[in-house]
Design an enzyme around this catalytic site. Structure first.
Site, PDB file in Angstrom:
ATOM      1  N   ARG A  26       0.853  -1.187   0.000  1.00  0.00           N
ATOM      2  CA  ARG A  26       0.000   0.000   0.000  1.00  0.00           C
ATOM      3  C   ARG A  26       0.893   1.243   0.000  1.00  0.00           C
ATOM      4  O   ARG A  26       1.946   1.246   0.635  1.00  0.00           O
ATOM      5  CB  ARG A  26      -0.866  -0.041   1.259  1.00  0.00           C
ATOM      6  CG  ARG A  26      -1.905   1.023   1.371  1.00  0.00           C
ATOM      7  CD  ARG A  26      -2.823   0.758   2.567  1.00  0.00           C
ATOM      8  NE  ARG A  26      -3.676  -0.388   2.296  1.00  0.00           N
ATOM      9  CZ  ARG A  26      -3.977  -1.333   3.184  1.00  0.00           C
ATOM     10  NH1 ARG A  26      -3.498  -1.279   4.401  1.00  0.00           N
ATOM     11  NH2 ARG A  26      -4.761  -2.335   2.857  1.00  0.00           N
ATOM     12  N   ASP A 106       4.767  -4.649   6.269  1.00  0.00           N
ATOM     13  CA  ASP A 106       3.522  -4.903   6.988  1.00  0.00           C
ATOM     14  C   ASP A 106       3.425  -6.402   7.283  1.00  0.00           C
ATOM     15  O   ASP A 106       3.518  -7.222   6.371  1.00  0.00           O
ATOM     16  CB  ASP A 106       2.344  -4.459   6.118  1.00  0.00           C
ATOM     17  CG  ASP A 106       1.014  -4.638   6.818  1.00  0.00           C
ATOM     18  OD1 ASP A 106       0.396  -3.635   7.158  1.00  0.00           O
ATOM     19  OD2 ASP A 106       0.593  -5.813   7.016  1.00  0.00           O
ATOM     20  N   ASP A 108       0.768  -8.016   8.671  1.00  0.00           N
ATOM     21  CA  ASP A 108      -0.606  -8.524   8.705  1.00  0.00           C
ATOM     22  C   ASP A 108      -1.372  -8.236   9.989  1.00  0.00           C
ATOM     23  O   ASP A 108      -2.514  -7.784   9.939  1.00  0.00           O
ATOM     24  CB  ASP A 108      -0.675 -10.038   8.438  1.00  0.00           C
ATOM     25  CG  ASP A 108       0.220 -10.470   7.294  1.00  0.00           C
ATOM     26  OD1 ASP A 108       0.127  -9.876   6.204  1.00  0.00           O
ATOM     27  OD2 ASP A 108       1.032 -11.379   7.506  1.00  0.00           O
ATOM     28  N   ASP A 123      -6.848  -9.820  12.117  1.00  0.00           N
ATOM     29  CA  ASP A 123      -6.145 -10.453  10.998  1.00  0.00           C
ATOM     30  C   ASP A 123      -5.177 -11.571  11.390  1.00  0.00           C
ATOM     31  O   ASP A 123      -4.178 -11.812  10.696  1.00  0.00           O
ATOM     32  CB  ASP A 123      -5.411  -9.394  10.149  1.00  0.00           C
ATOM     33  CG  ASP A 123      -6.367  -8.337   9.612  1.00  0.00           C
ATOM     34  OD1 ASP A 123      -7.542  -8.688   9.343  1.00  0.00           O
ATOM     35  OD2 ASP A 123      -5.961  -7.181   9.474  1.00  0.00           O
TER      36      ASP A 123
END
Length: 181
Positions: A26, A106, A108, A123
């Site tokens: 992202r 990242d 998760d 998550d």
């Protein structure tokens, strides 16, 4: 740390998150740097274009203060909504800044904190899937689990970005010094 490793106050930088395998996750197009030191970056953004790994884009809905640290495996987004401050905490590698963007991996797991102080770990299924697929080492797993505990302690004791004064100071600073939004 080198000259490029600390972004200057008032500059606008991208924030890029990756996955463990090196793939882009992202990108936030712009964050205004409110403070940069050897260990901490605090930034602010509002209505920022975000691009997902599949090319989809969206724009953030509310002003936010972001907190990154070189020694902890998480970062924190403080979002200002009508009913209070929400926090979205990403379990991630410590950040790196290369003059172009604030970058991190990242991992998760996320913790969402509500205005009433309640929080939830999110998550875990995605984490287990990616741990297997991307071969997270046992060392990485242990570091992340330890940082989930640290983050929960910070939330419960209102430490760091969860301290009421942190929010007041940085929201005021972002709103008064960087009104270009």
């Amino acid at each position: 740390m080198g000259v490029e490793s600390i972004p200057k106050e008032g500059t606008r930088v991208k924030v890029q998150s990756y996955k463990h395998d090196g793939s882009m996750h992202r990108v936030w197009s712009e964050t205004t740097i409110l403070k940069g030191t050897d260990h901490v970056i605090i930034g602010g953004n509002n209505r920022t274009l975000v691009t997902e790994s599949d090319g989809r884009t969206w724009v953030t809905r509310e002003p936010a203060i972001v907190y990154f640290h070189t020694e902890y495996w998480f970062n924190v987004i403080c979002m200002f909504r009508e009913d209070g401050v929400y926090y979205y905490c990403n379990l991630s590698s410590p950040y790196a800044y290369d003059g172009e963007a604030i970058k991190y991996i990242d991992y998760d797991l996320d913790i969402k904190v509500y205005p009433d102080g309640k929080y939830h770990l999110l998550d875990e299924d995605e984490y287990q899937l990616h741990k297997s697929r991307m071969n997270y080492s046992e060392d990485i797993d242990a570091i992340l689990r330890r940082n989930v505990d640290i983050l929960q302690q910070w939330i419960e004791h209102k430490k760091g970005p969860f301290a009421p004064d942190f929010i007041k100071v940085w929201q005021h600073r972002f709103n008064s010094d960087f009104k270009s939004y």
